[in-house]
Scaffold this motif. Structure first.
Motif, short mmCIF file in Angstrom:
data_model
loop_
_atom_site.label_atom_id
_atom_site.label_comp_id
_atom_site.label_asym_id
_atom_site.label_seq_id
_atom_site.Cartn_x
_atom_site.Cartn_y
_atom_site.Cartn_z
N ASP A 177 2.47 16.52 7.45
CA ASP A 177 1.63 15.94 8.44
C ASP A 177 0.19 15.43 8.09
OD1 ASP A 177 3.48 16.87 10.42
OD2 ASP A 177 2.65 18.72 10.87
N GLY A 178 0.18 14.81 6.84
CA GLY A 178 -0.81 14.31 6.32
C GLY A 178 -1.79 15.22 5.64
N ARG A 179 -1.42 16.47 5.35
CA ARG A 179 -2.20 17.36 4.95
C ARG A 179 -1.31 18.00 3.53
NH1 ARG A 179 -6.09 20.16 8.31
NH2 ARG A 179 -5.65 22.19 7.25
N VAL A 180 -2.33 18.45 2.56
CA VAL A 180 -1.58 19.02 1.39
C VAL A 180 -1.43 20.41 1.54
CG1 VAL A 180 -1.86 19.17 -1.11
CG2 VAL A 180 -2.31 17.20 -0.03
N TYR A 181 -0.46 20.87 1.32
CA TYR A 181 -0.22 22.61 1.21
C TYR A 181 0.10 22.93 0.03
CZ TYR A 181 4.85 21.94 1.02
OH TYR A 181 6.20 21.57 0.70
N GLY A 182 -0.51 24.09 -0.27
CA GLY A 182 -0.36 24.71 -1.77
C GLY A 182 0.04 26.07 -1.50
N CYS A 183 0.92 26.85 -2.11
CA CYS A 183 1.20 28.10 -2.15
C CYS A 183 1.49 28.83 -3.54
CB CYS A 183 2.61 28.28 -1.28
SG CYS A 183 3.16 29.78 -1.10
N ILE A 191 -4.64 21.64 3.05
CA ILE A 191 -5.97 21.09 3.00
C ILE A 191 -5.83 19.60 3.66
CG2 ILE A 191 -7.70 20.32 1.04
CD1 ILE A 191 -6.51 21.97 -0.66
N ASP A 192 -6.84 19.05 4.17
CA ASP A 192 -7.04 17.96 4.60
C ASP A 192 -7.80 16.83 3.49
OD1 ASP A 192 -7.38 15.34 5.89
OD2 ASP A 192 -8.46 16.29 7.80
N PRO A 193 -7.17 16.05 2.93
CA PRO A 193 -7.91 15.38 1.83
C PRO A 193 -9.06 14.70 2.41
CG PRO A 193 -5.41 15.12 1.68
CD PRO A 193 -5.69 15.61 2.94
N GLY A 194 -8.95 14.04 3.58
CA GLY A 194 -10.08 13.27 4.20
C GLY A 194 -11.18 13.75 4.58
N SER A 195 -11.34 15.04 5.09
CA SER A 195 -12.51 15.69 5.36
C SER A 195 -12.65 16.93 4.22
CB SER A 195 -12.20 16.20 6.81
OG SER A 195 -11.36 17.30 6.78
N GLY A 196 -11.85 17.39 3.57
CA GLY A 196 -12.05 18.33 2.82
C GLY A 196 -11.75 19.84 3.52
N SER A 197 -11.48 19.85 4.85
CA SER A 197 -11.24 20.98 5.53
C SER A 197 -10.09 21.61 5.07
CB SER A 197 -11.38 20.78 7.07
OG SER A 197 -10.43 20.00 7.30
N PHE A 198 -10.00 22.97 4.84
CA PHE A 198 -8.77 23.63 4.70
C PHE A 198 -8.58 25.00 5.54
CE2 PHE A 198 -11.93 25.30 1.48
CZ PHE A 198 -11.85 26.55 1.59
N GLU A 199 -7.38 25.41 5.53
CA GLU A 199 -7.25 26.76 6.41
C GLU A 199 -6.26 27.49 5.30
OE1 GLU A 199 -6.38 27.55 10.89
OE2 GLU A 199 -4.20 27.04 10.00
N TYR A 200 -6.39 28.82 5.25
CA TYR A 200 -5.57 29.47 4.38
C TYR A 200 -5.31 30.91 4.84
CZ TYR A 200 -9.95 32.21 2.79
OH TYR A 200 -10.94 32.99 3.04
N VAL A 201 -4.41 31.48 4.21
CA VAL A 201 -3.85 32.78 4.45
C VAL A 201 -3.62 33.48 2.82
CG1 VAL A 201 -1.90 34.52 5.13
CG2 VAL A 201 -2.42 32.39 6.54
N ASN A 202 -4.36 34.69 2.94
CA ASN A 202 -4.42 35.44 1.59
C ASN A 202 -3.57 36.83 1.90
OD1 ASN A 202 -4.98 36.87 -0.73
ND2 ASN A 202 -6.79 36.31 -1.14
N GLY A 210 -16.38 20.26 -0.70
CA GLY A 210 -17.35 19.03 -0.52
C GLY A 210 -16.92 18.23 -1.78
N PRO A 211 -17.48 16.99 -1.84
CA PRO A 211 -17.48 16.09 -3.05
C PRO A 211 -17.41 17.14 -4.46
CG PRO A 211 -18.92 15.09 -1.43
CD PRO A 211 -18.74 16.60 -1.14
N GLY A 212 -16.63 16.74 -5.12
CA GLY A 212 -16.21 17.40 -6.53
C GLY A 212 -15.99 18.98 -6.61
N ASP A 213 -15.99 19.67 -5.32
CA ASP A 213 -15.44 21.16 -5.45
C ASP A 213 -14.26 21.25 -5.82
OD1 ASP A 213 -18.14 21.40 -4.28
OD2 ASP A 213 -17.54 21.98 -2.25
N ASP A 243 -18.62 20.89 9.18
CA ASP A 243 -17.74 21.82 8.70
C ASP A 243 -17.11 22.59 9.84
OD1 ASP A 243 -19.11 21.52 6.36
OD2 ASP A 243 -20.46 23.19 6.31
N PRO A 244 -15.94 22.97 9.39
CA PRO A 244 -14.99 23.70 10.57
C PRO A 244 -15.52 24.95 10.81
CG PRO A 244 -13.89 23.34 8.65
CD PRO A 244 -15.06 22.65 8.37
N GLU A 245 -15.43 25.61 11.95
CA GLU A 245 -15.80 26.89 12.25
C GLU A 245 -14.75 28.01 11.49
OE1 GLU A 245 -16.06 27.47 16.32
OE2 GLU A 245 -17.68 26.33 16.68
N ARG A 246 -15.06 28.97 11.27
CA ARG A 246 -14.31 30.27 10.42
C ARG A 246 -13.31 30.57 11.77
NH1 ARG A 246 -14.36 31.96 5.47
NH2 ARG A 246 -13.38 34.02 5.13
N VAL A 247 -12.17 30.55 11.26
CA VAL A 247 -11.11 31.37 12.24
C VAL A 247 -10.54 32.49 11.77
CG1 VAL A 247 -8.81 30.65 13.23
CG2 VAL A 247 -10.46 28.88 12.76
#
Length: 258
Positions: free
Chosen positions: A52-58, A118-129, A171-174, A253-257
């Motif tokens: 869906d246009g997002r990069v997933y990593g696991c 991760i959304d490459p366009g905005s840099g926002s990401f959601e994760y589960v640890n 952010g840029p370069g993060d 910045d997205p709100e923390r969920v």
């Protein structure tokens, strides 16, 4: 013994082809990985892809070493692929994996896992640890390192643990850096390599991240050098992702969920 060694060598080649994260060519995102097994096959797993246009990593770490752990890495990869093919995203992916592991893993096995979208366009990401070592975010603007701690218990143990997600933004370069406990728990004279050891790698590179595959290699090499018990090695894995500065939008910045 010769036949066993040949079989293990072949199994290592097959596992590398099946479970090592591929090199993604995604506008706006760089990715680098490094996996080093203590034996010809191992229990660490890295997966990256697009959905869906997002990069997933696991990245996942199956308890134990060698062939039994290696067999379960293929199971985890299959379950992740299956969940995404069924249209699941975020927390639903991990709930599906956990429920399936409860039916498949023997009682003495469990899985720790870090999953991120991760959304490459905005840099926002959601994760589960899920009981995994904290992910790290290196902030290029401030030279600070932030930790992304556990949001959930380990997988394959209980079915009554609701999966929680958390979110952030690159952010840029993060750089987002994920790793297994073979990195953080490398030890010398009772001292763990830990986050401090990874930070030293960044410092030794004069804060220049450069090629992420080289960064991942350097972190593994530093953990190997730090470890003072070569007769008891562990599987080691590093996955790093960085937003290309020119591709990051200026959205809030997205709100923390939770």
């Amino acid at each position: 013994y010769r036949l066993v060694e040949e079989d293990l060598g072949a199994a290592g080649i097959v596992q590398a082809a099946m479970t090592h994260a591929p090199k993604l060519d995604v506008a706006g995102l760089d990715i680098g990985t490094r996996i080093e097994y203590a034996r010809p096959v191992g229990g660490d797993l890295a997966i990256v892809g697009l959905v869906d246009g997002r990069v997933y990593g696991c990245i996942a770490d199956i308890s134990g070493k060698g062939t039994p752990a290696a067999l379960f890495t293929t199971l985890v990869q299959h379950l992740l692929d299956d969940a995404l093919d069924l249209g699941m995203r975020g927390a639903d992916v991990i709930e599906y994996i956990n429920a399936s592991l409860l039916q498949s893993l023997p009682p003495d096995r469990f899985v720790t896992l870090f999953y991120v979208e991760i959304d490459p366009g905005s840099g926002s990401f959601e994760y589960v640890n899920a009981g995994h070592p904290a992910g790290l975010v290196y902030r290029s603007a401030t030279d600070a390192i932030e930790e992304l701690g556990p949001t959930n218990a380990i997988l394959g143990i209980s079915e009554n643990v609701p999966v929680q997600t958390a979110s952030g933004r690159l952010g840029p370069g993060d750089v987002l850096l994920l790793y297994t406990d073979g990195i953080s728990e490398a030890r010398r004279c009772g001292e763990f390599f830990g986050v401090e050891g990874i930070a030293r790698v960044w410092a030794n590179r004069n804060r220049r991240i450069g090629d992420l595959s080289v960064l991942a290699r350097d972190v593994c090499a530093a953990a190997n050098t730090f470890h003072d018990k070569p007769d008891s090695p562990d599987d080691r894995l590093v996955l790093a992702a960085r937003i290309t500065p020119a591709m990051v939008s200026l959205s809030p910045d997205p709100e923390r969920v939770n």
